[in-house]
Design a protein around this motif. Sequence first.
Motif, PDB file in Angstrom:
ATOM      1  N   ARG A  30      33.533  33.497  87.905  1.00 13.15           N
ATOM      2  CA  ARG A  30      33.521  32.030  87.946  1.00 13.15           C
ATOM      3  C   ARG A  30      34.719  31.479  87.180  1.00 13.15           C
ATOM      4  NH1 ARG A  30      27.699  32.395  87.431  1.00 13.15           N
ATOM      5  NH2 ARG A  30      26.874  32.106  89.513  1.00 13.15           N
ATOM      6  N   GLY A  31      35.183  30.327  87.651  1.00 15.37           N
ATOM      7  CA  GLY A  31      36.266  29.629  86.979  1.00 15.37           C
ATOM      8  C   GLY A  31      36.285  28.181  87.410  1.00 15.37           C
ATOM      9  N   THR A  32      37.120  27.391  86.751  1.00 14.52           N
ATOM     10  CA  THR A  32      37.229  25.967  87.052  1.00 14.52           C
ATOM     11  C   THR A  32      38.669  25.639  87.412  1.00 14.52           C
ATOM     12  OG1 THR A  32      35.449  25.491  85.493  1.00 14.52           O
ATOM     13  CG2 THR A  32      36.850  23.644  86.145  1.00 14.52           C
ATOM     14  N   LEU A  33      38.830  24.875  88.480  1.00 17.12           N
ATOM     15  CA  LEU A  33      40.138  24.400  88.904  1.00 17.12           C
ATOM     16  C   LEU A  33      40.203  22.903  88.677  1.00 17.12           C
ATOM     17  CD1 LEU A  33      42.889  24.726  90.335  1.00 17.12           C
ATOM     18  CD2 LEU A  33      41.673  24.411  92.503  1.00 17.12           C
ATOM     19  N   ASN A  34      41.226  22.458  87.946  1.00 22.00           N
ATOM     20  CA  ASN A  34      41.440  21.042  87.680  1.00 22.00           C
ATOM     21  C   ASN A  34      42.734  20.624  88.369  1.00 22.00           C
ATOM     22  OD1 ASN A  34      41.649  18.463  86.702  1.00 22.00           O
ATOM     23  ND2 ASN A  34      41.523  19.022  84.545  1.00 22.00           N
ATOM     24  N   LEU A  35      42.624  19.827  89.425  1.00 21.17           N
ATOM     25  CA  LEU A  35      43.792  19.328  90.158  1.00 21.17           C
ATOM     26  C   LEU A  35      44.072  17.896  89.712  1.00 21.17           C
ATOM     27  CD1 LEU A  35      42.947  20.652  93.711  1.00 21.17           C
ATOM     28  CD2 LEU A  35      44.648  21.555  92.144  1.00 21.17           C
ATOM     29  N   THR A  36      45.126  17.718  88.955  1.00 21.63           N
ATOM     30  CA  THR A  36      45.468  16.380  88.486  1.00 21.63           C
ATOM     31  C   THR A  36      46.292  15.653  89.536  1.00 21.63           C
ATOM     32  OG1 THR A  36      47.431  17.240  87.388  1.00 21.63           O
ATOM     33  CG2 THR A  36      45.427  17.074  86.067  1.00 21.63           C
ATOM     34  N   GLY A  37      46.382  14.345  89.405  1.00 16.88           N
ATOM     35  CA  GLY A  37      47.174  13.562  90.349  1.00 16.88           C
ATOM     36  C   GLY A  37      46.296  12.802  91.307  1.00 16.88           C
ATOM     37  N   SER A  38      46.789  12.617  92.515  1.00 17.02           N
ATOM     38  CA  SER A  38      46.052  11.844  93.510  1.00 17.02           C
ATOM     39  C   SER A  38      44.797  12.581  93.961  1.00 17.02           C
ATOM     40  CB  SER A  38      46.953  11.553  94.718  1.00 17.02           C
ATOM     41  OG  SER A  38      47.366  12.769  95.293  1.00 17.02           O
ATOM     42  N   ILE A  39      43.939  11.881  94.669  1.00 17.52           N
ATOM     43  CA  ILE A  39      42.697  12.473  95.158  1.00 17.52           C
ATOM     44  C   ILE A  39      43.025  13.598  96.132  1.00 17.52           C
ATOM     45  CG2 ILE A  39      40.602  12.051  96.485  1.00 17.52           C
ATOM     46  CD1 ILE A  39      40.627   9.204  95.379  1.00 17.52           C
ATOM     47  N   CYS A  40      42.470  14.764  95.860  1.00 16.60           N
ATOM     48  CA  CYS A  40      42.740  15.942  96.685  1.00 16.60           C
ATOM     49  C   CYS A  40      41.545  16.235  97.581  1.00 16.60           C
ATOM     50  CB  CYS A  40      42.998  17.158  95.803  1.00 16.60           C
ATOM     51  SG  CYS A  40      44.500  17.048  94.863  1.00 16.60           S
ATOM     52  N   ASN A  41      41.838  16.547  98.820  1.00 18.53           N
ATOM     53  CA  ASN A  41      40.808  17.025  99.730  1.00 18.53           C
ATOM     54  C   ASN A  41      41.442  18.089 100.608  1.00 18.53           C
ATOM     55  OD1 ASN A  41      42.383  15.543 101.445  1.00 18.53           O
ATOM     56  ND2 ASN A  41      40.911  13.892 101.719  1.00 18.53           N
ATOM     57  N   ASN A  42      40.673  18.677 101.477  1.00 19.44           N
ATOM     58  CA  ASN A  42      41.164  19.752 102.341  1.00 19.44           C
ATOM     59  C   ASN A  42      41.769  20.898 101.535  1.00 19.44           C
ATOM     60  OD1 ASN A  42      40.424  18.356 104.685  1.00 19.44           O
ATOM     61  ND2 ASN A  42      42.323  17.181 104.613  1.00 19.44           N
ATOM     62  N   ILE A  43      41.063  21.332 100.525  1.00 21.04           N
ATOM     63  CA  ILE A  43      41.533  22.430  99.684  1.00 21.04           C
ATOM     64  C   ILE A  43      41.122  23.753 100.321  1.00 21.04           C
ATOM     65  CG2 ILE A  43      41.409  23.490  97.401  1.00 21.04           C
ATOM     66  CD1 ILE A  43      40.621  20.680  96.371  1.00 21.04           C
TER      67      ILE A  43
END
Length: 120
Positions: free
Chosen positions: A82-95
């Motif tokens: 398990r891990g956590t991904l933090n995507l900063t910046g604009s709203i992200c989708n379609n990852i």
Amino acid sequence: MGADITYQCIGPNLYSVSLTLYRDCDGATIGNAETIQYTSPCGTGTFTVNKVSVADITPLCPTAVSSCSGGSNYGVQEHVFRGTLNLTGSICNNIIFSMSFFSLFVFIITFSFCNFWFFF
């Protein structure tokens, strides 16, 4: 033998990612951390997931012991990371989450090289 990647959005651009690897106990070993790749409109990169559990999931009779536990019967382990991904910046989708790893089952002798597996 196989793998699953699952994720859950736990906040704005914050994802909890789980990787489950299934291992033949007579095959290659699995380490304590794996690398996950991601691609999104916010960018691409990698992050690490750490092992949180290992279980012998071999479907055997109650008195039988698998090779995962020192016995002579076929054995399968489930390794959960398990891990956590933090995507900063604009709203992200379609990852898109993916991972790759080298493996070589010791009893397959028809190849002289390691297999390279991709999971999406």
